[in-house]
Design a protein around this motif. Structure first.
Motif: not given
Lengths: 398, 394
Positions: B83-84, B43-44, B140-142, B74-75
């Motif tokens: 990629i989650m 996670v970045v 594909e990101y939060f 999150v990968i």
């Protein structure tokens, strides 16, 4: 001693007609005298924020203030009665903040550089000796020199452990199950209070470490709480009500170090939140509610702005500490600039509010002689007369 | 969604205000890289801008409220990392900034300024200082917006670089990262504004009244963006009145030099102490105006504030390399199979390696060294055989 001074000052009365006349117009005096602590010498007075008072004990006041226009550095200060004495940073650092002071005048705080991973703890001794405390970030010190603070973990990346330092030994106080805790105050019996994350790492709770394990001091039905000061068996801080409305809170303890009572101190009228930052041995509590500093005593919360001279140009926004003599330190706006303040409870005989009982006060009292102005009716018997004069002379020089 | 990652993204690059084709853009895997311990997820997290401004006193004027944004990718590591975009819970906390309502009067004046009754410690978008980070629909990101963090921590320490802890939990387990959630109140209006006996805000409003015939002194607290449209706050302003950015930059341009600073931008933007611009470009002598232009350029009424921003490709030029996606800024672009540029390079203004150790800590934790995340095995469980090309669709 008093008689001698009395006779000396009586001789001055002939030159006091203006003061006597002025006394007629004086209303009841506010209970506190407010002092602007200014900033470090030489800085541009337009700069804001200027200074913040953080702690007071036995009249010793510490905080931090901006030092230079060029770099915007902050340095800790010690109020010496006339100005700010600098608490220098350690080599390589840029800023310092004094967080706590004890009755002997020993102060603790940090020296640091913005953007670095950790700060450096410092003990600025009352005599001027500077002692480094490594990575411990101290926040409070008691009369015996025991310290409460926080020790960074994970390289200083936003998490730490509440720590008690006695002698040269640092003790990790643990957490309430979460990844981080911070200690903010230590009592004379070495009990420590602060805040800790719970195991969910989202909820922050006030804690107490007395002689045993860390205990959760709880809330008023809301989520979070913080404990910010302790004096004797009284702990103060912030605890959420249902709906997560923050409320200044008093937790009382048993002599065994367990929680006895928990009191929501309420808010000032119209305010949506409150926070208690300091408590003294008499149980008097100070803090802020909404945009105003408050003092709480015997069940009543009062706006400190109503307890100072309304023409002073001050708006007191936060009271951060109170000592056993009732002196209060904090921060507010003075003539539009952010400044540290000290409030000194008025000595009833200090009629001109200059911080000392002397000739001017005597002149004012004599000017009101025979009247019933409550400002000068020091014993409250309904008239200004000999008993009031005796009180004034008894306080002469204080 | 499974994706094949061929290699790793671009290493940190130099620019100097002019187009360059420097060899530093060439990629070579760092030999000193320390493989990160295996975790179920990588996670970045990054801040969207690299620095947010917020005042602490809102009793007279509001330029910018407490409002911060965190984005995370999150990968799931593997030979073909994934990629989650769901199936995990992402949360954040800022352990040493657990509360803001005792540090500012924002919540006292929010009803007057923004017409909303916010619970203390809850920001303008309903988020607090800890909570979950929802996935952005279709992306594909939060992202969590409006975090009301301030630059004073719970101990009273002045800190414009608060550390947020972002945790991802899913079927495979838990992983955590730590990132800067930058915020500063160092807007140095007091360099020029302020009359004896009055606050800086009072002086600003008085000047505005004198110059523009307004009556702001009697309308405190004043939200600047209430009249001057401001995309940062989403306000549309009053027709005929310049946008806030245009008004501020054009009206202050003649006075900037009088601040006497090495970097005049820091007369208003944070700041002399804060150093909003603290990234690899700063190390190489690139200042604010190198990318953004001077105040006349920023105040150009044809420029859309917050949208018309410098592009990496304005300076960087390497044959075969892509930089931002067409029509998107660095902070919003993706490449390398859907990885966001900022995921590897860091936030704008804090692109690694930054001059501030706190900003480098996430990359060091993930791959053992500062700078862009360019160690393949951070996400690839096997070192890819094929070389990496810095292409959007690579």
């Amino acid at each position: 001693m008093h008689t001698t001074r009395y006779h000396r000052q009586i001789a001055l009365l002939g030159s006091m007609p203006a003061l006597i006349a002025a006394s007629v117009a004086m209303a009841a005096l506010p209970p506190y005298i407010v002092k602007d602590l200014g900033t470090h010498a030489g800085f541009d007075t337009k700069l804001e924020p200027g200074s913040v008072g953080t702690s007071i004990a036995a009249g010793h006041v510490v905080g931090y203030a901006v030092t230079s226009l060029e770099h915007r550095n902050f340095h800790g200060f010690r109020w010496n009665g006339a100005g700010l004495a600098d608490m220098p940073v350690l080599a390589g650092d840029e800023h310092s903040i004094a967080f706590g002071v004890n009755a002997a005048g020993d102060a603790v705080g940090i020296s640091y550089k913005l953007g670095e991973l950790a700060s450096h703890g410092v003990l600025w001794g009352a005599g001027g000796r500077v002692t480094t405390l490594g990575n411990l970030e101290p926040h409070d010190i008691n009369s015996a020199g025991a310290i409460a603070g926080s020790m960074p973990v994970n390289g200083g990346l936003g998490t730490s452990r509440a720590t008690k330092r006695v002698g040269n030994v640092n003790t990790d106080l643990g957490t309430l199950g979460g990844m981080s805790s911070m200690a903010f105050a230590i009592s004379e019996s070495n009990w420590v209070v602060g805040q800790s994350l719970l195991a969910n790492n989202k909820t922050t709770r006030a804690f107490l470490v007395a002689s045993g394990a860390m205990i959760d001091l709880g809330t008023h039905g809301g989520t979070h709480s913080r404990a910010l000061d302790i004096s004797g068996l009284s702990v103060v801080g912030i605890a959420d009500m249902t709906g997560n409305l923050p409320r200044a809170t008093l937790w009382t303890l048993t002599s065994a170090g367990t929680l006895s009572t928990k009191t929501n101190l309420g808010t000032l009228p119209g305010a949506i939140n409150s926070a208690a930052h300091g408590v003294n041995s008499a149980g008097t509590i100070v803090g802020n509610s909404g945009d105003a500093a408050f003092v709480w005593s015997a069940g009543t919360m009062s706006d400190l702005n109503t307890s100072i001279d309304p023409t002073s140009g001050w708006h007191l926004t936060k009271a951060t500490g109170i000592d056993d003599a009732g002196r209060i330190v904090g921060v507010g706006k003075h003539l539009g600039l952010q400044r540290a303040f000290v409030l000194t409870p008025r000595v009833p005989a200090d009629l001109d509010a200059d911080g000392a009982v002397g000739a001017t006060d005597l002149a004012l009292l004599l000017g009101a002689w025979g009247g019933s102005d409550p400002t000068f009716d020091l014993n409250g018997d309904g008239s200004v007369g000999a008993p009031d004069l005796a009180i004034l002379l008894g306080a002469w020089g204080s | 969604m499974a994706r094949t990652w061929l290699a790793v993204p671009l290493a940190g690059a130099l620019i100097g205000g002019t187009m360059i084709t420097a060899s530093v853009l060439s990629f070579s895997p760092p030999s000193q890289a320390v493989p990160a311990p295996p975790t179920p997820y990588v996670v970045v997290a990054v801040n969207d801008l690299g620095m947010h401004c917020s005042q602490e006193d809102f009793s007279e004027i509001c330029i910018l409220p407490p409002y911060n944004t965190l984005r995370a990718q999150v990968i799931r590591p593997g030979e073909e990392p994934e990629i989650m975009d769901g199936d995990v819970t992402v949360s954040y906390t800022i352990p040493e900034h657990s509360r803001s309502s005792d540090k500012t009067n924002f919540w006292t004046y929010a009803p007057q300024l923004f017409g909303v009754n916010l619970a203390p410690d809850v920001g303008l978008t309903g988020h607090g200082l800890s909570g979950n980070i929802p996935v952005v629909p279709g992306e594909e990101y939060f992202e969590v917006t409006g975090i009301p963090v301030l630059s004073t921590d719970d101990s009273g320490r002045l800190d414009p670089y608060p550390i947020g802890v972002v945790t991802v939990t899913g079927n495979l387990g838990t992983a955590t990262t730590r990132t800067v959630v930058p915020v500063s109140s160092e807007m140095s209006c007091s360099l020029c504004h302020g009359d004896p006996g009055h606050s800086v805000a009072h002086d600003i409003l008085a000047d505005h009244d004198a110059m523009h015939g307004t009556d702001l002194l009697n309308q405190k607290p004043v939200l600047c963006a209430g009249c001057h449209a401001d995309p940062a706050l989403g306000t549309t302003g009053v027709p005929g009145i310049p946008m806030l950015s245009h008004a501020m930059h054009t009206s202050h341009a003649p006075h900037a030099a009088s601040a006497g600073l090495d970097n005049n931008c820091y007369a208003c933007h944070p700041g002399i102490r804060t150093q909003c611009q603290r990234d690899i470009h700063k190390t190489n002598g690139v200042e604010c105006v190198s990318c953004h232009g001077d105040m006349a350029a920023v105040g150009n009424p044809n420029r859309m504030p917050w949208a018309d921003q410098p592009r990496c490709s304005d300076c960087h030029d390497k044959p075969g390399f892509d930089f931002e996606q067409p029509g998107k800024l660095f902070k919003d672009s993706i490449g390398h199979g859907g990885v966001r540029c900022v995921t590897c390079h860091g936030s704008p203004h804090a692109i690694g390696p930054a001059i501030t150790p706190v900003d480098n800590a996430q990359a060091i934790a993930l791959q053992g060294h500062a700078g862009p995340i360019n160690t393949c095995t951070t996400c690839h469980t096997q070192q890819p055989d094929e070389s990496f090309f810095h292409k959007v669709d690579d």
